[in-house]
Each structure stands twice: as structure tokens, then as C-alpha cells.
Design a protein around this motif. Structure first.
Motif, PDB file in Angstrom:
ATOM      1  N   PHE A  71     -17.217  26.980  78.077  1.00 60.53           N
ATOM      2  CA  PHE A  71     -17.775  28.089  77.836  1.00 60.53           C
ATOM      3  C   PHE A  71     -17.578  27.882  76.417  1.00 60.53           C
ATOM      4  CE2 PHE A  71     -17.311  29.091  81.884  1.00 60.53           C
ATOM      5  CZ  PHE A  71     -18.341  30.209  81.947  1.00 60.53           C
ATOM      6  N   THR A  72     -16.420  27.923  75.895  1.00 60.13           N
ATOM      7  CA  THR A  72     -16.408  27.790  74.226  1.00 60.13           C
ATOM      8  C   THR A  72     -17.829  27.448  72.951  1.00 60.13           C
ATOM      9  OG1 THR A  72     -14.368  28.128  74.400  1.00 60.13           O
ATOM     10  CG2 THR A  72     -15.275  27.020  72.472  1.00 60.13           C
ATOM     11  N   ARG A 109     -11.996  22.744  71.955  1.00 57.32           N
ATOM     12  CA  ARG A 109     -11.969  24.599  72.343  1.00 57.32           C
ATOM     13  C   ARG A 109     -11.316  25.484  71.332  1.00 57.32           C
ATOM     14  NH1 ARG A 109      -9.168  23.751  76.647  1.00 57.32           N
ATOM     15  NH2 ARG A 109      -7.495  24.713  76.772  1.00 57.32           N
ATOM     16  N   THR A 167     -20.604  27.102  74.497  1.00 57.61           N
ATOM     17  CA  THR A 167     -21.651  27.961  75.529  1.00 57.61           C
ATOM     18  C   THR A 167     -21.912  29.261  74.010  1.00 57.61           C
ATOM     19  OG1 THR A 167     -21.602  27.009  77.198  1.00 57.61           O
ATOM     20  CG2 THR A 167     -23.674  29.367  77.203  1.00 57.61           C
ATOM     21  N   ALA A 168     -20.840  29.248  74.446  1.00 60.74           N
ATOM     22  CA  ALA A 168     -20.363  30.939  73.451  1.00 60.74           C
ATOM     23  C   ALA A 168     -20.622  30.783  71.404  1.00 60.74           C
ATOM     24  CB  ALA A 168     -19.454  31.195  73.254  1.00 60.74           C
ATOM     25  N   THR A 179     -17.660  36.736  73.030  1.00 58.85           N
ATOM     26  CA  THR A 179     -18.436  36.064  73.082  1.00 58.85           C
ATOM     27  C   THR A 179     -18.486  35.447  74.223  1.00 58.85           C
ATOM     28  OG1 THR A 179     -19.876  36.322  71.557  1.00 58.85           O
ATOM     29  CG2 THR A 179     -20.779  34.312  73.515  1.00 58.85           C
ATOM     30  N   ARG A 180     -17.314  34.341  74.255  1.00 58.43           N
ATOM     31  CA  ARG A 180     -16.652  32.953  76.124  1.00 58.43           C
ATOM     32  C   ARG A 180     -16.851  34.215  76.350  1.00 58.43           C
ATOM     33  NH1 ARG A 180     -11.335  29.114  74.536  1.00 58.43           N
ATOM     34  NH2 ARG A 180     -10.748  31.650  74.066  1.00 58.43           N
TER      35      ARG A 180
END
Length: 194
Positions: free
Chosen positions: A92-93, A127, A95-96, A148-149
Motif C-alpha cells: 500500500f505504501t 515503508r 501504491t500510494a 493516500t495509503r
């Protein structure tokens, strides 16, 4: 529940989906023992090979000439899946950071270039390190990536269908086993004249 064993370096597994206990025979002869330690242990559900010496150095229990190694990765009876959680956070980091980069590309080319260079040097797949360094160098962008994450994670959880995900994993496993079976089966030739 353990469904397979690995004795003296050769895997004997009855299931591809369960962890197994590895038994390394203890030999009285040092030469025999050295030969056994030199063998490689393998697992059918991992694409790596482990030297028997490295595996036998973990937590062990001795039972009549065998060493039972029960601390191989992937055995989650009493675990909290912290390694899986860590990988999800890393994903997720990443992707963010990619999402923020795409937003900056359209709105602020200067910040985009700076963050793009920063991402190339400091990989977002780690991350904690990535966000700590980003906070020191550009607090505003670090907050934006963290927000965002969090937003992406909330969106993912909302849309996650556990039953469908389980079915997809099960179908993938079945398809992989079917493909492997088809590779090992010898089909009769199609030549009807012989």
C-alpha cells in the motif's frame, strides 16, 4: 496440523498446501553425518532450497536419533501473520507513492520530479524507512503519501470479498496442480498405424 515430513533430505509430502516437519537423521559416523548435512532439503510449496545444516540450526527437538525442526516459515498456528501484514503495508505504501506521483505529474511538475527522484533512490517497498526519510526531507509529501495509503487501504477493505478471494486462491492451486499433473503424464502417441 502437519501432513508431510522430510526425512534425511528427501521430501515426502502428501499435500502441497500444508506445512511439514523436517526430520534430519543423526548419524553416529561423522562422515555419514557430513554427507547428510551436505544434502539439500526442499519444499514443494516453496521454490527455494535450504541446506540441511541451516535448517537443523533452528529450534530443535531430539527424538530417537532425529531432530524435529518445527520452526520453518509459514507455520502460523500461534502467529499473528505479522509478515503478511508487513507485506500488505509495503504494497500500500508503494501504491500510494505511485498514486501521488501520478497526481503530481498532472498538477505540479516540480514536485513530481523531486518525488520521482526520491522514489528511485529510496525504495517505497521498505515503508518505514521510506516514510521516515520522506518526512525529514518533505513533510507535506510524506503526509500526502500516508493519507493516500490509508485511503487506498480503506477502499480495498470495503471492496474485499473474502469468499471470492478464497475461491480464487483455491482455483489457482487446483489449476497449478492440474498443469503439473499434465506435464508428468505420458500420453500415448496419436499414430494409429503402429
Amino acid at each position: 496440523m502437519v501432513r508431510g515430513i522430510c526425512v534425511a533430505g528427501s521430501p515426502i509430502l502428501d499435500s502441497h498446501t500444508s506445512p511439514y516437519v523436517c526430520l534430519v537423521a543423526r548419524a553416529s559416523s561423522p562422515n555419514l553425518r557430513r554427507k547428510q548435512v551436505g544434502k539439500k532439503l526442499s519444499s514443494s510449496f516453496m521454490d527455494s532450497r535450504f541446506p540441511a545444516k541451516a535448517v537443523a540450526s533452528k529450534k530443535q527437538k531430539r527424538v530417537k536419533g532425529f531432530v524435529i525442526v518445527n520452526s520453518l516459515g509459514g507455520q502460523y498456528e500461534d502467529e499473528t501473520f505479522s509478515d503478511v501484514k508487513s507485506q500488505i503495508f509495503n504494497l500500500f505504501t508503494l501504491t500510494a507513492a505511485t498514486t501521488v506521483l501520478n497526481q503530481l505529474y498532472e498538477t505540479n511538475p516540480t514536485q513530481y520530479r523531486w518525488l520521482n527522484d526520491f522514489v528511485r533512490i529510496n525504495k517505497p517497498t521498505n515503508r518505514k524507512r521510506f516514510l521516515l526519510i520522506l518526512q525529514k526531507e518533505n513533510h507535506e509529501l510524506a503526509e500526502r503519501v500516508m493519507e493516500t495509503r490509508l485511503h487506498l487501504f480503506a477502499k480495498w477493505v470495503k471492496n474485499l470479498d473474502h469468499d471470492q478471494m478464497y475461491k480464487d486462491l483455491s482455483d489457482q492451486n487446483l489449476e497449478l496442480m492440474r498443469e503439473r499433473l499434465m506435464e508428468t503424464v505420458k500420453w500415448p502417441s496419436d499414430d494409429t498405424n503402429t
